[in-house]
Structures are given as structure tokens and as C-alpha cells.
Design an enzyme around this catalytic site. Structure first.
Site, PDB file in Angstrom:
ATOM      1  N   LYS A 119       0.829  -1.211   0.000  1.00  0.00           N
ATOM      2  CA  LYS A 119       0.000   0.000   0.000  1.00  0.00           C
ATOM      3  C   LYS A 119       0.861   1.258   0.000  1.00  0.00           C
ATOM      4  CE  LYS A 119      -1.986  -1.173   3.918  1.00  0.00           C
ATOM      5  NZ  LYS A 119      -1.268  -2.448   4.211  1.00  0.00           N
TER       6      LYS A 119
ATOM      7  N   ARG B  27      14.207   0.854  10.664  1.00  0.00           N
ATOM      8  CA  ARG B  27      13.253  -0.250  10.618  1.00  0.00           C
ATOM      9  C   ARG B  27      12.202  -0.019  11.681  1.00  0.00           C
ATOM     10  NH1 ARG B  27      15.386  -4.826   7.558  1.00  0.00           N
ATOM     11  NH2 ARG B  27      17.408  -4.117   6.834  1.00  0.00           N
TER      12      ARG B  27
ATOM     13  N   ARG C 232      11.604  -5.066   5.367  1.00  0.00           N
ATOM     14  CA  ARG C 232      11.284  -3.662   5.048  1.00  0.00           C
ATOM     15  C   ARG C 232      12.171  -2.688   5.814  1.00  0.00           C
ATOM     16  NH1 ARG C 232       5.166  -1.674   5.376  1.00  0.00           N
ATOM     17  NH2 ARG C 232       5.207  -2.546   7.477  1.00  0.00           N
TER      18      ARG C 232
ATOM     19  N   ARG D  41      -9.942   0.557   8.711  1.00  0.00           N
ATOM     20  CA  ARG D  41      -9.530  -0.804   9.065  1.00  0.00           C
ATOM     21  C   ARG D  41     -10.606  -1.555   9.829  1.00  0.00           C
ATOM     22  NH1 ARG D  41      -3.707   0.375   8.950  1.00  0.00           N
ATOM     23  NH2 ARG D  41      -2.429  -1.444   9.376  1.00  0.00           N
TER      24      ARG D  41
ATOM     25  N   ARG E 215      -0.886  -8.676  13.439  1.00  0.00           N
ATOM     26  CA  ARG E 215      -1.456  -7.695  12.510  1.00  0.00           C
ATOM     27  C   ARG E 215      -2.276  -8.371  11.420  1.00  0.00           C
ATOM     28  NH1 ARG E 215       4.129  -4.990  11.509  1.00  0.00           N
ATOM     29  NH2 ARG E 215       3.180  -3.973   9.730  1.00  0.00           N
TER      30      ARG E 215
HETATM   31  P1  ADP Z   1       1.129  -1.642   7.528  1.00  0.00           P
HETATM   32  O1  ADP Z   1       1.708  -0.647   6.551  1.00  0.00           O
HETATM   33  O2  ADP Z   1       2.122  -2.688   7.849  1.00  0.00           O
HETATM   34  O3  ADP Z   1      -0.198  -2.141   7.093  1.00  0.00           O
HETATM   35  P2  ADP Z   1       0.469   0.613   9.223  1.00  0.00           P
HETATM   36  O4  ADP Z   1       1.650   1.487   9.142  1.00  0.00           O
HETATM   37  O5  ADP Z   1      -0.700   0.959   8.354  1.00  0.00           O
HETATM   38  O6  ADP Z   1       0.917  -0.887   8.914  1.00  0.00           O
HETATM   39  O7  ADP Z   1      -0.053   0.505  10.714  1.00  0.00           O
HETATM   40  C1  ADP Z   1       0.831   0.266  11.792  1.00  0.00           C
HETATM   41  C2  ADP Z   1       0.024   0.178  13.084  1.00  0.00           C
HETATM   42  O8  ADP Z   1      -0.615   1.439  13.327  1.00  0.00           O
HETATM   43  C3  ADP Z   1      -1.099  -0.847  13.083  1.00  0.00           C
HETATM   44  O9  ADP Z   1      -0.641  -2.137  13.444  1.00  0.00           O
HETATM   45  C4  ADP Z   1      -2.048  -0.243  14.132  1.00  0.00           C
HETATM   46  O10 ADP Z   1      -1.558  -0.462  15.452  1.00  0.00           O
HETATM   47  C5  ADP Z   1      -1.929   1.245  13.865  1.00  0.00           C
HETATM   48  N1  ADP Z   1      -2.922   1.731  12.864  1.00  0.00           N
HETATM   49  C6  ADP Z   1      -2.650   2.275  11.647  1.00  0.00           C
HETATM   50  N2  ADP Z   1      -3.767   2.612  11.008  1.00  0.00           N
HETATM   51  C7  ADP Z   1      -4.798   2.263  11.835  1.00  0.00           C
HETATM   52  C8  ADP Z   1      -6.217   2.324  11.737  1.00  0.00           C
HETATM   53  N3  ADP Z   1      -6.828   2.810  10.624  1.00  0.00           N
HETATM   54  N4  ADP Z   1      -6.943   1.875  12.781  1.00  0.00           N
HETATM   55  C9  ADP Z   1      -6.364   1.388  13.891  1.00  0.00           C
HETATM   56  N5  ADP Z   1      -5.036   1.274  14.041  1.00  0.00           N
HETATM   57  C10 ADP Z   1      -4.254   1.706  13.032  1.00  0.00           C
HETATM   58  P1  ADP Z   2       2.217  -1.838   3.230  1.00  0.00           P
HETATM   59  O1  ADP Z   2       2.208  -0.330   3.187  1.00  0.00           O
HETATM   60  O2  ADP Z   2       1.018  -2.437   2.557  1.00  0.00           O
HETATM   61  O3  ADP Z   2       2.434  -2.390   4.592  1.00  0.00           O
HETATM   62  P2  ADP Z   2       4.806  -1.582   1.826  1.00  0.00           P
HETATM   63  O4  ADP Z   2       4.480  -0.788   0.605  1.00  0.00           O
HETATM   64  O5  ADP Z   2       5.508  -0.900   2.924  1.00  0.00           O
HETATM   65  O6  ADP Z   2       3.467  -2.343   2.349  1.00  0.00           O
HETATM   66  O7  ADP Z   2       5.672  -2.862   1.344  1.00  0.00           O
HETATM   67  C1  ADP Z   2       6.212  -3.778   2.299  1.00  0.00           C
HETATM   68  C2  ADP Z   2       7.635  -4.150   1.872  1.00  0.00           C
HETATM   69  O8  ADP Z   2       7.578  -4.932   0.674  1.00  0.00           O
HETATM   70  C3  ADP Z   2       8.541  -2.964   1.560  1.00  0.00           C
HETATM   71  O9  ADP Z   2       9.857  -3.257   2.000  1.00  0.00           O
HETATM   72  C4  ADP Z   2       8.481  -2.844   0.044  1.00  0.00           C
HETATM   73  O10 ADP Z   2       9.711  -2.323  -0.488  1.00  0.00           O
HETATM   74  C5  ADP Z   2       8.247  -4.278  -0.397  1.00  0.00           C
HETATM   75  N1  ADP Z   2       7.344  -4.376  -1.562  1.00  0.00           N
HETATM   76  C6  ADP Z   2       6.267  -3.601  -1.860  1.00  0.00           C
HETATM   77  N2  ADP Z   2       5.685  -4.009  -3.021  1.00  0.00           N
HETATM   78  C7  ADP Z   2       6.415  -5.074  -3.454  1.00  0.00           C
HETATM   79  C8  ADP Z   2       6.309  -5.937  -4.612  1.00  0.00           C
HETATM   80  N3  ADP Z   2       5.345  -5.790  -5.525  1.00  0.00           N
HETATM   81  N4  ADP Z   2       7.240  -6.920  -4.718  1.00  0.00           N
HETATM   82  C9  ADP Z   2       8.225  -7.097  -3.781  1.00  0.00           C
HETATM   83  N5  ADP Z   2       8.362  -6.315  -2.684  1.00  0.00           N
HETATM   84  C10 ADP Z   2       7.470  -5.313  -2.515  1.00  0.00           C
END
Ligand code: ADP
Ligand code: ADP
Ligand code: ZN
Length: 216
Positions: free
Chosen positions: A13, A160, A127, A88, A172
């Protein structure tokens, strides 16, 4: 055009939202990024959120919906917004409809990134991001072109997330399956869900999103 990017942790995303910003002038609203900024700044929201985030559990609905409403007010009417990591839960989906309607906005599309769960753990544990500009990287899938130097800004400090470990990722994912996936039917009933294969390369996924949204 306002859209939601929906998908489990590690689906891509943030990666795709940042490309839509760069290529199509849209604005990414990531509740995860906003909460991490609040934790870092030590605000009241940050204090409430920190332990939940570290455990991989969701932050209360009112907290995230409140910050999304505030951000939209800061942006003003002209911007096209990508909601990344929000809504979410069903309560957040209801809140978002109201937040948008109160500002004469509406959702145009929900892009669902479809990914295998096994791949997600590998994506999450590998990541890292630039500590200066936030550019996203991956140990295997996207190393900086020059070792230890950010492609985007030239800085050499990377970070990280404390919650990007295997144990928290499992929590998660459970949260995603239990609370987030069930909101899809709300949008399916409106005919605005576009399913995109998230397992291809980053470029393939970008192309698939562009065609789903009729962007060129
Ligand atoms: P990812 O990119 O791995 O999906 P996020 O960065 O979106 O993770 O979210 C990290 C953490 O922040 C989540 O595990 C949760 O604790 C909190 N969080 C983010 N967005 C929301 C939301 N819309 N509602 C509730 N908690 C959230
Ligand atoms: P989200 O916001 O949904 O949690 P991220 O965009 O942060 O996901 O992606 C998670 C990890 O996977 C990052 O380290 C990113 O560089 C890598 N990544 C994202 N898209 C791809 C893809 N299509 N193929 C391989 N790795 C990816
Ligand atoms: Zn950088």
C-alpha cells in the site's frame, strides 16, 4: 478522485501510494505514518497509540478517524486523496463516509491488493525506509542503487519499524482478517472495488492499479 488502498500489512500500500503521489499528484493519507509521527512527537494521541502499535493491535477508531478528518481539513477540497491503512474496521468505514460527506467528497474506488500471506512475512521483515525522506526499501526486493545511500535524497540513515517482526506481523494479519477484510462487502455492494494482483513486481502492480483507475 478519492480512493482507498486496501490490503494486509506488507501488501504494498505504502509503495503504491507513494508512486501515485509521484506520478499522478495524488496525496497519501497513511494513518500508520500519522500515528508514528504522533508517537515520535510524544503527543496525547501518540501516548495512547504506542503500546497498541508495538503489539500489532489496532488503535481505537475515534483516534484514527479524528486525525483523518483533521488532515482532510488541512488539505482542502482540490486534492485527490489515497487512504492508506484506513479504514480498518466497520466503524471506521462508517466514519469515513460521514467525514467525506461532510466535506462534499465521496469515494471513487477501493483498490484491493491481493497477496499471499506467506509472502507478506518476508516483505515485512525485510522492510526498511530512509530516515530522512521516508523512501521505502527492502532487503531483497528493493536495495538502494548505491549501498547505504538513499536513491531519493542521498541520506545514509535508514530505519526499521519496531513492529516489523515476525511475531507482531502475525497479530497484525489476524487483526486484518478479523476486522478489516469484513468491510469489503460494504464497498462491493457499491460496485467500487477493483481487485489488483499484488504479487507481481512493483512496476507490474503500479500498471495494474493505473489501468484499474483508468489513469495513464
Ligand atoms: P502496515 O503498513 O504494515 O499495514 P500501518 O503502518 O498501516 O501498517 O499501521 C501500523 C500500526 O498502526 C497498526 O498495526 C495499528 O496499530 C496502527 N494503525 C494504523 N492505522 C490504523 C487504523 N486505521 N486503525 C487502527 N489502528 C491503526
Ligand atoms: P504496506 O504499506 O502495505 O504495509 P509496503 O508498501 O511498505 O506495504 O511494502 C512492504 C515491503 O515490501 C517494503 O519493504 C516494500 O519495499 C516491499 N514491496 C512492496 N511491493 C512489493 C512488490 N510488488 N514486490 C516485492 N516487494 C514489494
Ligand atoms: Zn531518502
Amino acid at each position: 478522485m478519492d480512493i482507498i488502498l486496501l490490503g494486509p500489512p506488507g501488501a504494498g500500500k505504502g509503495t503504491q501510494a507513494s508512486r501515485l503521489e509521484d506520478e499522478h499528484g495524488m496525496v497519501q493519507l497513511s494513518t500508520g505514518d500519522m500515528l508514528r509521527a504522533a508517537v515520535k512527537a510524544g503527543t496525547e494521541v501518540g501516548l495512547k497509540a504506542k503500546a497498541l502499535m508495538d503489539a500489532g493491535e489496532l488503535v481505537p477508531d475515534e483516534v484514527v478517524s479524528g486525525i483523518i478528518g483533521d488532515k482532510l481539513d488541512d488539505l482542502g477540497a482540490g486534492a485527490s486523496v489515497i487512504f492508506d491503512g484506513y479504514p480498518r474496521t466497520a466503524a471506521q468505514a462508517v466514519a469515513l463516509d460521514e467525514i467525506l460527506a461532510n466535506r462534499d467528497r465521496a469515494l471513487d474506488h477501493v483498490v484491493e491488493l491481493e497477496v499471499d500471506e506467506d509472502a507478506l512475512v518476508e516483505r515485512i521483515v525485510g522492510r526498511f525506509t530512509c530516515g530522512n525522506c521516508g523512501e521505502g526499501y527492502h532487503d531483497t526486493f528493493k536495495q538502494p542503487a548505491k549501498a547505504d545511500v538513499c536513491d531519493a535524497c542521498g541520506a545514509s540513515q535508514f530505519k526499521r519499524r519496531p513492529d516489523d517482526n515476525e511475531e507482531t506481523v502475525r497479530t497484525r494479519m489476524k487483526e486484518y482478517r478479523a476486522k478489516t477484510e469484513p468491510i469489503l462487502p460494504i464497498y462491493e455492494a457499491r460496485g467500487i472495488v477493483k481487485k489488483v494482483d499484488g504479487m507481481g513486481s512493483m512496476d507490474d502492480v503500479s500498471n495494474a492499479i493505473e489501468s484499474a483507475l483508468s489513469l495513464d
